[in-house]
Design a protein around this motif. Structure first.
Motif, PDB file in Angstrom:
ATOM      1  N   UNK A  41       0.823  -1.202  -0.102  1.00 42.27           N
ATOM      2  CA  UNK A  41       0.138  -0.048   0.012  1.00 42.27           C
ATOM      3  C   UNK A  41       0.735   1.064   0.025  1.00 42.27           C
ATOM      4  N   UNK A  42       1.817   1.239   0.757  1.00 42.41           N
ATOM      5  CA  UNK A  42       2.970   2.322   0.842  1.00 42.41           C
ATOM      6  C   UNK A  42       3.495   2.507  -0.670  1.00 42.41           C
ATOM      7  N   UNK A  43       3.865   1.432  -1.168  1.00 39.44           N
ATOM      8  CA  UNK A  43       4.564   1.331  -2.550  1.00 39.44           C
ATOM      9  C   UNK A  43       3.601   1.942  -3.610  1.00 39.44           C
ATOM     10  N   UNK A  44       2.240   1.581  -3.320  1.00 35.02           N
ATOM     11  CA  UNK A  44       1.555   1.981  -4.431  1.00 35.02           C
ATOM     12  C   UNK A  44       1.239   3.512  -4.646  1.00 35.02           C
ATOM     13  N   UNK A  45       1.392   4.313  -3.459  1.00 33.25           N
ATOM     14  CA  UNK A  45       1.522   5.722  -3.551  1.00 33.25           C
ATOM     15  C   UNK A  45       2.564   6.464  -4.358  1.00 33.25           C
ATOM     16  N   UNK A  46       3.580   5.726  -4.588  1.00 35.92           N
ATOM     17  CA  UNK A  46       4.792   6.149  -5.476  1.00 35.92           C
ATOM     18  C   UNK A  46       4.101   6.604  -6.888  1.00 35.92           C
ATOM     19  N   UNK A  47       5.040   7.539  -7.493  1.00 37.05           N
ATOM     20  CA  UNK A  47       4.615   7.846  -9.036  1.00 37.05           C
ATOM     21  C   UNK A  47       4.933   6.662  -9.757  1.00 37.05           C
ATOM     22  N   UNK A  48       3.695   6.637 -10.370  1.00 38.84           N
ATOM     23  CA  UNK A  48       3.775   4.885 -11.242  1.00 38.84           C
ATOM     24  C   UNK A  48       4.898   5.002 -12.230  1.00 38.84           C
ATOM     25  N   UNK A  49       4.828   6.125 -13.153  1.00 40.05           N
ATOM     26  CA  UNK A  49       5.813   6.038 -14.315  1.00 40.05           C
ATOM     27  C   UNK A  49       7.153   6.121 -14.103  1.00 40.05           C
ATOM     28  N   UNK A  50       7.626   7.126 -13.278  1.00 38.79           N
ATOM     29  CA  UNK A  50       9.130   6.993 -12.748  1.00 38.79           C
ATOM     30  C   UNK A  50       9.204   5.640 -12.033  1.00 38.79           C
TER      31      UNK A  50
END
Length: 264
Positions: free
Chosen positions: A197-206
């Motif tokens: 869930x934490x990693x899902x908040x990262x900017x997807x494309x970068x």
């Protein structure tokens, strides 16, 4: 109707989870499990609502590894077909643009270790056991482990683990770099879901661009600098950077899901 051998659910917002569901066989990985992963992963690639994935097993065990009885009596063509099927699973997990978290609960052996090593992060239980049984049964390590294991723990440690065959417990796995987080055994899956869930908040494309470059390192500095140019040019023109810059300017946490900076 019997339950599928690979379960798909969504235990948290934007997080999907794939669990091997063969508890009577300690979640051993056979052809049906491999095909289940292939089918589920192909569906997840098309699901824009999913931004991270957890992989594991049911009933507190990741997997006892490959289903050894199904390996007996194969012709060369059948053996090659089996490994081709393994290759399809591995390539799909490695190429997934999403963050992947592996939950090493109970026992993680053989093929399941290889599957875990394709993840971006690994959570392990304190009393969990990681096993490398290949040489003991007359087989070479597979599921990509002769590449992925040395990348994680270094070549000398990889040699020792693969040749020794002794179980690696949770604290040792963390110390060696085989796992990223250690927690109590009953909390492994919950922590893996929370981390996803934490990693899902990262900017997807970068993130996706970074992940692919870590998976496929450049051969030269010149090649790496060219990839810097290609990736950063795309990101500088992208919505994630606009949101990141707006958040920085407004002294707030960035929101790469809704991107309020795009509406500013």
């Amino acid at each position: 109707m019997s339950e599928p051998v690979v379960l798909l659910d969504h235990p948290a917002p934007r997080v999907a989870r794939l669990r091997i569901n063969r508890p009577a066989q300690r979640n051993a990985i056979d052809e049906a499990v491999r095909q289940g992963f292939i089918d589920r992963l192909d569906a997840l690639v098309r699901d824009a609502s999913v931004r991270a994935l957890v992989i594991g097993g049911v009933q507190g065990v990741f997997s006892a590894g490959g289903d050894v009885p199904s390996m007996l009596g194969l012709s060369e063509a059948q053996a090659r077909a089996r490994l081709g099927h393994v290759q399809q699973v591995c390539q799909r997990v490695a190429d997934l643009r999403l963050p992947v978290v592996a939950a090493m609960e109970g026992v993680t052996a053989g093929a399941a270790v290889g599957l875990s090593l394709l993840a971006d992060r690994i959570v392990i239980g304190r009393e969990a056991r990681v096993l490398f049984p290949f040489l003991k049964i007359g087989l070479v390590p597979d599921w990509g482990q002769l590449l992925t294991l040395p990348r994680r723990v270094g070549l000398p440690v990889a040699r020792r683990l693969l040749c020794g065959g002794e179980p690696v417990r949770g604290e040792e796995a963390l110390r060696l770099g085989l796992a990223d987080e250690l927690c109590e055994d009953a909390q492994v899956m919950d922590r893996a879901v929370a981390l996803a869930g934490e990693l899902a908040l990262l900017p997807a494309e970068p993130f996706a661009r970074m992940k692919q470059r870590l998976q496929h390192p450049s051969a030269t500095l010149a090649e790496e600098l060219q990839r810097d140019q290609d990736d950063q040019a795309a990101c500088l023109l992208g919505a994630d950077f606009r949101e990141g810059f707006s958040a920085f300017r407004e002294k707030r946490a960035p929101d790469f899901i809704h991107r309020p900076g795009d509406r500013a």
